[in-house]
Design an enzyme around this catalytic site. Structure first.
Site, PDB file in Angstrom:
ATOM      1  N   ARG A   1      77.014  36.414  85.009  1.00 16.07           N
ATOM      2  CA  ARG A   1      75.876  37.330  85.137  1.00 16.07           C
ATOM      3  C   ARG A   1      75.993  38.196  86.387  1.00 16.07           C
ATOM      4  O   ARG A   1      75.657  39.386  86.370  1.00 16.07           O
ATOM      5  CB  ARG A   1      74.592  36.529  85.163  1.00 16.07           C
ATOM      6  CG  ARG A   1      73.332  37.382  85.209  1.00 16.07           C
ATOM      7  CD  ARG A   1      72.398  36.844  86.254  1.00 16.07           C
ATOM      8  NE  ARG A   1      71.205  37.653  86.386  1.00 16.07           N
ATOM      9  CZ  ARG A   1      70.435  37.633  87.452  1.00 16.07           C
ATOM     10  NH1 ARG A   1      70.727  36.824  88.456  1.00 16.07           N
ATOM     11  NH2 ARG A   1      69.379  38.401  87.537  1.00 16.07           N
TER      12      ARG A   1
ATOM     13  N   SER B   1      68.900  39.712  83.216  1.00 20.31           N
ATOM     14  CA  SER B   1      68.511  38.383  83.681  1.00 20.31           C
ATOM     15  C   SER B   1      69.284  37.328  82.876  1.00 20.31           C
ATOM     16  O   SER B   1      70.158  37.645  82.068  1.00 20.31           O
ATOM     17  CB  SER B   1      67.006  38.185  83.516  1.00 20.31           C
ATOM     18  OG  SER B   1      66.642  38.234  82.148  1.00 20.31           O
TER      19      SER B   1
ATOM     20  N   ASP C   1      53.596  35.280  81.198  1.00 26.03           N
ATOM     21  CA  ASP C   1      52.341  35.072  81.922  1.00 26.03           C
ATOM     22  C   ASP C   1      51.874  36.417  82.462  1.00 26.03           C
ATOM     23  O   ASP C   1      52.547  37.035  83.289  1.00 26.03           O
ATOM     24  CB  ASP C   1      52.552  34.081  83.062  1.00 26.03           C
ATOM     25  CG  ASP C   1      51.282  33.879  83.879  1.00 26.03           C
ATOM     26  OD1 ASP C   1      50.215  33.690  83.281  1.00 26.03           O
ATOM     27  OD2 ASP C   1      51.363  33.932  85.131  1.00 26.03           O
TER      28      ASP C   1
ATOM     29  N   GLN D   1      58.627  43.359  78.735  1.00 18.60           N
ATOM     30  CA  GLN D   1      58.063  42.949  80.016  1.00 18.60           C
ATOM     31  C   GLN D   1      57.276  44.070  80.657  1.00 18.60           C
ATOM     32  O   GLN D   1      56.221  43.842  81.253  1.00 18.60           O
ATOM     33  CB  GLN D   1      59.189  42.476  80.940  1.00 18.60           C
ATOM     34  CG  GLN D   1      59.798  41.154  80.513  1.00 18.60           C
ATOM     35  CD  GLN D   1      61.094  40.844  81.238  1.00 18.60           C
ATOM     36  OE1 GLN D   1      61.659  41.709  81.913  1.00 18.60           O
ATOM     37  NE2 GLN D   1      61.570  39.616  81.109  1.00 18.60           N
TER      38      GLN D   1
ATOM     39  N   SER E   1      60.233  29.456  76.257  1.00 22.36           N
ATOM     40  CA  SER E   1      59.286  29.658  77.353  1.00 22.36           C
ATOM     41  C   SER E   1      59.991  29.408  78.667  1.00 22.36           C
ATOM     42  O   SER E   1      60.409  28.283  78.951  1.00 22.36           O
ATOM     43  CB  SER E   1      58.086  28.716  77.204  1.00 22.36           C
ATOM     44  OG  SER E   1      57.209  28.842  78.312  1.00 22.36           O
ATOM     45  N   ASN E   2      60.151  30.461  79.468  1.00 26.00           N
ATOM     46  CA  ASN E   2      60.875  30.349  80.731  1.00 26.00           C
ATOM     47  C   ASN E   2      59.887  30.006  81.847  1.00 26.00           C
ATOM     48  O   ASN E   2      59.615  30.815  82.740  1.00 26.00           O
ATOM     49  CB  ASN E   2      61.609  31.651  81.034  1.00 26.00           C
ATOM     50  CG  ASN E   2      62.617  31.488  82.145  1.00 26.00           C
ATOM     51  OD1 ASN E   2      62.897  30.384  82.595  1.00 26.00           O
ATOM     52  ND2 ASN E   2      63.172  32.595  82.604  1.00 26.00           N
TER      53      ASN E   2
ATOM     54  N   GLY F   1      63.380  25.176  82.550  1.00 21.86           N
ATOM     55  CA  GLY F   1      62.991  24.929  83.932  1.00 21.86           C
ATOM     56  C   GLY F   1      63.715  25.862  84.888  1.00 21.86           C
ATOM     57  O   GLY F   1      64.515  26.714  84.490  1.00 21.86           O
TER      58      GLY F   1
ATOM     59  N   HIS G   1      58.024  17.376  63.765  1.00 20.40           N
ATOM     60  CA  HIS G   1      58.679  16.154  63.287  1.00 20.40           C
ATOM     61  C   HIS G   1      58.462  15.913  61.795  1.00 20.40           C
ATOM     62  O   HIS G   1      59.031  14.971  61.230  1.00 20.40           O
ATOM     63  CB  HIS G   1      58.181  14.953  64.085  1.00 20.40           C
ATOM     64  CG  HIS G   1      59.215  13.896  64.279  1.00 20.40           C
ATOM     65  ND1 HIS G   1      60.492  13.973  63.737  1.00 20.40           N
ATOM     66  CD2 HIS G   1      59.185  12.714  64.938  1.00 20.40           C
ATOM     67  CE1 HIS G   1      61.182  12.911  64.063  1.00 20.40           C
ATOM     68  NE2 HIS G   1      60.427  12.108  64.790  1.00 20.40           N
TER      69      HIS G   1
ATOM     70  N   ASP H   1      64.219  16.211  62.250  1.00 16.46           N
ATOM     71  CA  ASP H   1      64.446  14.886  62.831  1.00 16.46           C
ATOM     72  C   ASP H   1      65.077  15.025  64.206  1.00 16.46           C
ATOM     73  O   ASP H   1      65.565  16.095  64.595  1.00 16.46           O
ATOM     74  CB  ASP H   1      65.325  14.039  61.915  1.00 16.46           C
ATOM     75  CG  ASP H   1      66.640  14.733  61.592  1.00 16.46           C
ATOM     76  OD1 ASP H   1      67.487  14.830  62.496  1.00 16.46           O
ATOM     77  OD2 ASP H   1      66.801  15.191  60.440  1.00 16.46           O
TER      78      ASP H   1
END
Length: 476
Positions: free
Chosen positions: A285, A300, A343, A372, A393-394, A418, A446, A450
């Site tokens: 990157r 990014s 967010d 964004q 979801s970052n 994370g 579920h 599986d």
């Protein structure tokens, strides 16, 4: 005397003959629902109620977030009147008429209803207007404009501002090749077309939706090196201690979250976590980032995460599916419309990048920049927020390592990423080295997925990111 429209009515009155300039007999003045036709040279303004039309997706009410006009202002066709927000998206309402604003029916943050008057506009009666029932449903459109918008059943996508620019330069949108999403015609497409016609040399203008980052040499100076470290910034909102409880209605995106999460809790979630060594991806990157900046795109890590997920979905299509309410049928989605949780000041929104399976990493990065930018301004459209098939979801951009993401119905899987940390790890020789580690947390439905399938998909996704060169073999 020119009479634009004659309606049947019960009362007929005669006017003095001095007003007549064409007919041998006295002119007639017809009265119907307080609509009068005069024979004088000065035309009388006519008030029409511009009602809020159906904006799709079954939306019946919206919140007025901003007025772009006030009473007494003059407006033209395609001028922005106001911005409204539903529980799904923000929409800019544009004028259908040339005239003067006489009344605003709502204040800011009030609820406006579809089919109810939004504003009153005084228009020139000499130009003629459609019947009032037509004023609500369809805007006036000339034959030439109709050909611009629809040719052989294909609609041309363009914003009102772009249409206005084309109209001012006498350019037919049907002759312009759109370079935006879904062949949408952008402002630079009009300028480039105009340059080809006139021979003028126009400077290249980046897409309005993409804000390229400033080069390091142009960044704001005098920033101490101590501030290079990320320090949590407190929320810059005034704190008011009133001593009283306050009750507010749930509106906008928060209202959508209530509906979505209530439905999501009915799904039995299966969780799976792992850690990814992004050392090679971090190096790749850094090499590609300057090249992307020259093209006006901020690169990014997210485009790589999204593309690797799409490559994994090709091998495990059950993760890119939906389950009907009766749990009797599974629909495998052909498109990989991967959502990205954001967010914003308006709350949590999840726009999605369409058709990732046929997009390059650069194209994904460009689309993410657009989403964004619009998300920060609260201007995402309904098309950007609907149709998702898989979500990432970052949460790591804010903090944290592991999470427990909640599936967004009707999707069946979601991943939470994370933050990237520099941690010590052992190589194959048993030597300690500095590694770029990121944790991922998956949640799957579920009922149809599986644990083994989720684990295998995660391992494949992990292999693409830990060895980014391997993605070249499967890129479309």
């Amino acid at each position: 005397v020119c009479i634009h429209r004659i309606r049947s009515c019960s009362s007929i009155r005669f006017i003095k003959s001095k007003y007549v300039c064409v007919f041998d007999k006295s002119a007639l003045k017809f009265s119907h629902q307080q609509r009068l036709f005069r024979t004088s040279a000065v035309s009388c303004g006519q008030i029409v109620q511009f009602k809020l039309s159906d904006i799709g997706e079954g939306i019946t009410e919206v919140t007025v977030k901003e007025w772009y006009i006030k009473e007494g202002d003059s407006v033209s066709q395609f001028d922005s009147i106001c911005e409204v927000q539903s529980d799904k998206a923000s929409v800019t309402i544009t004028s259908r008429y040339d005239g003067i604003i006489r009344k605003l029916h709502y204040n800011l943050d009030e609820i406006a209803y579809v089919g109810k008057p939004l504003v009153d506009i005084e228009i020139d009666a000499s130009k003629g207007v459609a019947p009032e029932e037509d004023v609500v449903e369809t805007p006036p459109m000339s034959h030439e404009e109709h050909t611009h918008q629809e040719i052989k059943g294909h609609k041309t996508l363009a914003t009102p501002a772009v249409r206005r620019l084309a109209m001012e330069n006498n350019i037919k949108l049907s002759e312009v090749v759109g370079t935006g999403k879904d062949n949408r015609i952008l402002k630079e497409d009009i300028l480039n077309y105009l340059a080809k016609q006139t021979g003028a040399i126009l400077p290249p203008s980046p897409k309005a939706e993409i804000i390229p980052p400033l080069p390091k040499s142009e960044t704001v100076p005098a920033a101490p090196k101590d501030k290079a470290r990320k320090i949590p910034v407190p929320v810059s909102r005034p704190i008011v201690f009133s001593g009283k409880d306050k009750t507010e209605p749930i509106t906008g995106f928060h209202k959508a979250m209530v509906k979505t999460m209530s439905a999501a809790l009915k799904i039995p979630h299966f969780g799976y976590c792992d850690e990814i060594d992004l050392t090679q991806l971090v190096q790749l990157r850094e090499e590609l980032k300057p090249l992307a900046q020259t093209r006006g795109v901020n690169l990014s890590f997210m485009p790589f995460f999204i593309k690797a997920a799409s490559l994994g979905l090709l091998q495990y299509p059950i993760l890119n599916a939906s389950l009907d309410e009766s749990c009797q049928n599974v629909t495998y989605k052909a498109s990989h419309n991967i959502g990205v949780a954001m967010d914003t000041e308006q709350g949590l929104i999840v726009p999605n990048v369409k058709n990732v399976q046929v997009c390059s990493v650069f194209e994904i990065a460009s689309e993410l920049n657009r989403l964004q930018s619009l998300g920060s301004a609260g201007q995402l459209g309904t098309n950007d927020l609907t149709g998702g098939t898989f979500t990432l979801s970052n949460i790591g951009t804010i903090g944290g390592t592991y999470a427990k993401p909640v599936i967004l119905p009707p999707e069946v899987a979601i991943g939470a990423l994370g933050k990237i940390q520099v941690l010590p790890r052992f190589n194959r020789k048993g030597e300690v080295f500095k590694a770029q580690i990121m944790n991922v947390s998956w949640s799957a439905d579920h009922r149809i997925i599986d644990g083994a399938t989720m684990a295998r998909f995660s391992n494949l996704w992990k292999s693409y990111l830990e060895n980014p060169a391997s993605m070249l073999l499967d890129l479309k």
